[in-house]
Every structure is written in structure tokens, then in C-alpha cells.
Design an enzyme around this catalytic site. Sequence first.
Site, PDB file in Angstrom:
ATOM      1  N   LYS A   1      65.290   7.422 -93.585  1.00  0.00           N
ATOM      2  CA  LYS A   1      64.890   8.831 -93.430  1.00  0.00           C
ATOM      3  C   LYS A   1      65.475   9.611 -94.594  1.00  0.00           C
ATOM      4  CE  LYS A   1      62.834  11.528 -90.251  1.00  0.00           C
ATOM      5  NZ  LYS A   1      61.915  11.153 -89.177  1.00  0.00           N
TER       6      LYS A   1
HETATM    7  N1  LIG Z   1      55.188  14.714 -88.491  1.00  0.00           N
HETATM    8  C1  LIG Z   1      55.283  13.501 -87.979  1.00  0.00           C
HETATM    9  O1  LIG Z   1      54.411  12.636 -88.215  1.00  0.00           O
HETATM   10  C2  LIG Z   1      56.399  13.135 -87.066  1.00  0.00           C
HETATM   11  C3  LIG Z   1      57.274  14.085 -86.570  1.00  0.00           C
HETATM   12  N2  LIG Z   1      58.201  13.716 -85.625  1.00  0.00           N
HETATM   13  C4  LIG Z   1      59.117  14.702 -85.085  1.00  0.00           C
HETATM   14  O2  LIG Z   1      58.411  15.738 -84.418  1.00  0.00           O
HETATM   15  C5  LIG Z   1      59.128  16.980 -84.523  1.00  0.00           C
HETATM   16  C6  LIG Z   1      58.211  18.043 -85.101  1.00  0.00           C
HETATM   17  O3  LIG Z   1      57.753  17.613 -86.374  1.00  0.00           O
HETATM   18  P1  LIG Z   1      56.465  18.268 -87.067  1.00  0.00           P
HETATM   19  O4  LIG Z   1      55.509  18.723 -86.035  1.00  0.00           O
HETATM   20  O5  LIG Z   1      56.020  17.311 -88.094  1.00  0.00           O
HETATM   21  O6  LIG Z   1      57.116  19.506 -87.790  1.00  0.00           O
HETATM   22  P2  LIG Z   1      56.404  20.842 -88.316  1.00  0.00           P
HETATM   23  O7  LIG Z   1      57.254  21.340 -89.394  1.00  0.00           O
HETATM   24  O8  LIG Z   1      54.961  20.580 -88.581  1.00  0.00           O
HETATM   25  O9  LIG Z   1      56.462  21.806 -87.041  1.00  0.00           O
HETATM   26  C7  LIG Z   1      57.649  22.164 -86.410  1.00  0.00           C
HETATM   27  C8  LIG Z   1      57.316  23.198 -85.347  1.00  0.00           C
HETATM   28  O10 LIG Z   1      58.482  23.473 -84.584  1.00  0.00           O
HETATM   29  C9  LIG Z   1      58.648  24.898 -84.499  1.00  0.00           C
HETATM   30  N3  LIG Z   1      60.052  25.190 -84.262  1.00  0.00           N
HETATM   31  C10 LIG Z   1      61.107  25.057 -85.086  1.00  0.00           C
HETATM   32  N4  LIG Z   1      62.240  25.445 -84.472  1.00  0.00           N
HETATM   33  C11 LIG Z   1      61.879  25.806 -83.219  1.00  0.00           C
HETATM   34  C12 LIG Z   1      62.575  26.289 -82.078  1.00  0.00           C
HETATM   35  N5  LIG Z   1      63.904  26.475 -82.109  1.00  0.00           N
HETATM   36  N6  LIG Z   1      61.875  26.576 -80.947  1.00  0.00           N
HETATM   37  C13 LIG Z   1      60.534  26.389 -80.905  1.00  0.00           C
HETATM   38  N7  LIG Z   1      59.810  25.933 -81.936  1.00  0.00           N
HETATM   39  C14 LIG Z   1      60.482  25.639 -83.072  1.00  0.00           C
HETATM   40  C15 LIG Z   1      58.090  25.406 -85.812  1.00  0.00           C
HETATM   41  O11 LIG Z   1      57.796  26.789 -85.776  1.00  0.00           O
HETATM   42  C16 LIG Z   1      56.845  24.537 -85.919  1.00  0.00           C
HETATM   43  O12 LIG Z   1      55.819  25.056 -85.074  1.00  0.00           O
HETATM   44  C17 LIG Z   1      60.372  16.668 -85.366  1.00  0.00           C
HETATM   45  O13 LIG Z   1      61.436  16.364 -84.514  1.00  0.00           O
HETATM   46  C18 LIG Z   1      59.961  15.411 -86.135  1.00  0.00           C
HETATM   47  O14 LIG Z   1      61.060  14.631 -86.538  1.00  0.00           O
HETATM   48  C19 LIG Z   1      58.312  12.448 -85.167  1.00  0.00           C
HETATM   49  C20 LIG Z   1      57.478  11.471 -85.635  1.00  0.00           C
HETATM   50  C21 LIG Z   1      56.534  11.707 -86.694  1.00  0.00           C
HETATM   51  O1  LIG Z   2      55.206   7.910 -90.758  1.00  0.00           O
HETATM   52  C1  LIG Z   2      56.306   7.465 -91.042  1.00  0.00           C
HETATM   53  O2  LIG Z   2      56.480   6.560 -91.824  1.00  0.00           O
HETATM   54  C2  LIG Z   2      57.574   8.017 -90.407  1.00  0.00           C
HETATM   55  C3  LIG Z   2      57.411   9.182 -89.505  1.00  0.00           C
HETATM   56  C4  LIG Z   2      58.771   9.653 -89.065  1.00  0.00           C
HETATM   57  O3  LIG Z   2      59.548  10.128 -89.862  1.00  0.00           O
HETATM   58  C5  LIG Z   2      59.177   9.490 -87.673  1.00  0.00           C
HETATM   59  O4  LIG Z   2      58.545   8.726 -86.928  1.00  0.00           O
HETATM   60  O5  LIG Z   2      60.179  10.115 -87.277  1.00  0.00           O
END
Ligand SMILES: NC(=O)C1=CN([C@@H]2O[C@H](COP(=O)(O)OP(=O)(O)OC[C@H]3O[C@@H](n4cnc5c(N)ncnc54)[C@H](O)[C@@H]3O)[C@@H](O)[C@H]2O)C=CC1
Ligand SMILES: O=C(O)CCC(=O)C(=O)O
Length: 412
Positions: A102
Site C-alpha cells: 500500500k
Molecule cells: N477505491 C477502491 O477501489 C477501494 C477502496 N477501498 C476503501 O474504501 C474506502 C473509501 O474509498 P474510496 O471510495 O475509494 O474513496 P473516495 O476518496 O472516492 O471517497 C471517500 C468518501 O468518504 C467521504 N468521507 C471522508 N471522511 C468522511 C467522514 N468522516 N464521514 C463521512 N464520509 C467521509 C468522502 O467525502 C468521500 O465521499 C477507503 O477505506 C478505501 O481504503 C477498499 C478497496 C478498494
Molecule cells: O485494486 C487494487 O489493487 C487495490 C485496491 C486497494 O487498495 C484495496 O483493496 O484496499
Amino acid sequence: MKAFDATRRFFHRAADHLDLDMGVRESMLMPQREVQVQVTIERDDGSLANFVGFRVQHDKSRGPMKGGLRYHHEVDLDETRSLASLMTWKTAVVNLPYGGAKGGIGVDPRSLSLREKERLTRTFVDQIHDIIGPDTDIPAPDMGTDFRVMAWFRNQWEKYHGFNPAVITGKPVEEYGAKGREEATGRGVGSLTVKTAKRLGMKPEQSRVAIQGFGNVGSHAAKFLAESQFPIVAVSDISGTYYCEKGLDIGSVFHHKLEHPQGLLEGYDRCDVLPINALLTLKDVDILIPAALGGVITEENAHQISAKAIIEAANGPIDPDADVILNDRGITILPDILANAGGVTVSYFEWVQNRQHYRWSLDRVRQELDRTLSDAFENVWQTAHEREISLRDAAFMIGISRVRRASELAGR
Ligand SMILES: NC(=O)C1=CN([C@@H]2O[C@H](COP(=O)(O)OP(=O)(O)OC[C@H]3O[C@@H](n4cnc5c(N)ncnc54)[C@H](O)[C@@H]3O)[C@@H](O)[C@H]2O)C=CC1
Ligand SMILES: O=C(O)CCC(=O)C(=O)O
């Protein structure tokens, strides 16, 4: 609690069930390599801004290391270490031929212009390009990064190493990205929520859902679940909680996000607007989906959660003390290393397509994603029920066993 301490505790709980000795445990927990670099960029106004970037490569027993890049002001070495180790157990639990890594930069991406974000990404690549590669360590999107960041990253890396789009996943579809990667994590969360609800005897139309975070993951999970007839009564982002007793019109919430600056829900007025933290403890919710930050459910609020099931779309949203309380209360928790594995699964499909110079249809991506997640879900569910342990302990046990077996076969 520090993020890596939390991950360590979950690891040890599963390792106890596996009777692993302490030397083995410590070697499995210790990252292969941790890199911390200075990332200094010129702002659009000519001033300099300094940030710290990280890449933690946790384990490569099962294949090249894989994991996202996070741009968020709270990114530090401890959090990156925790997330890298979760990637190792995650790729193992869904049986992808990868290890875990990561990375990230301690920066608030909303404070940067698009050009500043591009300079930041390119400077970061200048600092870490020699430890990244399609057979060593393959980054992808996470919080605060998206397909644009992946495209800049690839372009900068190729300046040093030559053409090889498999060096990073989550790229734009027209630039060697996989169809379906952007929706994959949320879609996976949605489909696993449907499976969990079915096992718990919950009917979709009567299962009220609240989702914390409406970014990439939360918004696509909401869309999938709304299409599967689940009423989504609340979603939140950093601007607040948006609540509607009868269920939100997710199409219009999605549209609002696309139309508004930084993708925020601020100004969405077809529902009640509550304080940001109200979402987690809403009283009339059956399924809670934290899809934002880690460490949001703690000893302090675990007693107030009314949901019967929690689906961990975010990485590490529940700390170990809260996990004990929730388990004692009989709340079913689908753990992050399974619940959000749809993203890395479709990243794997992207990497495979890049290496074969071949493109899959969206239907094929979705079918293979569903098959991979269904197999992993069945395995975790069955293990948990046979051994009378939580789904988290079962998922960690499966992941840890596979990593350990790979090391043993390699003679370590
Ligand atoms: N993007 C991906 O493919 C993956 C993401 N994740 C996990 O999913 C989670 C979200 O990631 P993404 O959706 O990609 O991020 P993103 O950056 O696209 O969205 C994050 C969202 O969370 C909101 N947010 C931040 N702090 C907050 C709070 N205190 N209360 C309520 N909302 C809040 C933001 O306003 C935004 O809507 C993270 O924990 C990430 O590690 C896990 C696996 C893969
Ligand atoms: O798509 C990937 O390789 C990793 C996504 C990721 O960072 C996660 O699953 O937390």
C-alpha cells in the site's frame, strides 16, 4: 488505537486458532520493505509545498505485491503499514496470485489544483519508480486517487522503464484500463451485502441500509443495492448525513455528486440533512456500510449501533475493542478483507488483460468478479460456521494459512 496495532490484533486472534508460533507470526507481520520519501512540488503560484510519501511492501510469498495509493491528510507510515498488511490477507482470501502493499501521500487532495495533483503524482513516481513494476509491486486507486492519477503514474513510470501498462491498475478504460474497475469495489460490496442478507434471512425491501462515504466505493455500493431493492435510508460524506425515512432516490443523489464540485453532496435538499457522525448510530437501520475512513467504530459508539449486519466497505473501520462488543451483541460483520475485495479482483483482471494484450467485455468482468467473490464468501462463511468463529477470524485464518503455505512450499 493505532491502525497497525488493530490489524496485528486481528491477525493474532486468527493465528491463535491456527496455533502459529510467535516467530512465524512476527515474520508474517513484518513488512518486506518500507519506503518514505520527500515529495516537493511547485504550486501554481510558484511557491513550494512539501509532502511525505510512503510505499510499504508487506509480503510477496504468493506473487507480486498489490495495493492502492491513498491521498489523504492522515496518511502516515503506521496507517500505510496496516493497509499493506490487510492487502496481503485480502489477496489471499480471494485467492489472487498476489502479495500485499500500500502507498500514499499525506496531503489533502482537495487543497490541490488538477495540475498540482499531477505534479505531486509525477514527483512521487520519480522517488519510488525503481521499487514498482508489473512483476514486483502494482499500485491502484484508493481514497483520494482515481483513474487520472493512475494514468499520470503510468506515464511517469514508463519514462524510466518503457511501455508496460500492467505496472498499475485502475487506469482509464481507453488507456488500457479494465471495463468495470471503477465500479468494482462498490459492486462487490453490494453483491456480498445481498449474499449476507440472504444468509441472515433478511428481505431486501425490508432491510434499511445506511452508507458512510459516498465516494467511489460508497456510491457504487448504493447504486447496486438500490437496484437490488434495498431502501438506502442514509448516505454521508464530509459535508454531512443525508437521510430519508422512506429511502433516498439514489439516482438523484448520484447525479448530484457528478454535477457538484469535488463530488460532494453538499446542497442536496431532497431529504433531511443531519450531522456527519449521525449516520453510524441511526436507529432504524438494518445494514450499516462504513465506506470512508478506518477506525470509525470504536468502544465509544459500538453500543449505539442498531444495525444487525455491518459490511466493511472501508479498510479497518472497526477497531478490535468495538469488534468484540459487536460480536457479543450478535451483530454480523463481513470483514474488509472480503467485503471490499472486488476492487483488487478486477485490478487483477486488468493486469491479466494488459499482459495478454487482450480486452474483456464488461459482462465477462462482472461474471468473473461474481464467481471469485462468491467462492471466497462461501469458503469464509462455511469456515466460520464449522469452527464457530466470527467471519473476520475465518477470513484472516484462510488468508494467513494460504500465505504461510506459500512460504513453506518456497522453503521458508
Ligand atoms: N477505491 C477502491 O477501489 C477501494 C477502496 N477501498 C476503501 O474504501 C474506502 C473509501 O474509498 P474510496 O471510495 O475509494 O474513496 P473516495 O476518496 O472516492 O471517497 C471517500 C468518501 O468518504 C467521504 N468521507 C471522508 N471522511 C468522511 C467522514 N468522516 N464521514 C463521512 N464520509 C467521509 C468522502 O467525502 C468521500 O465521499 C477507503 O477505506 C478505501 O481504503 C477498499 C478497496 C478498494
Ligand atoms: O485494486 C487494487 O489493487 C487495490 C485496491 C486497494 O487498495 C484495496 O483493496 O484496499
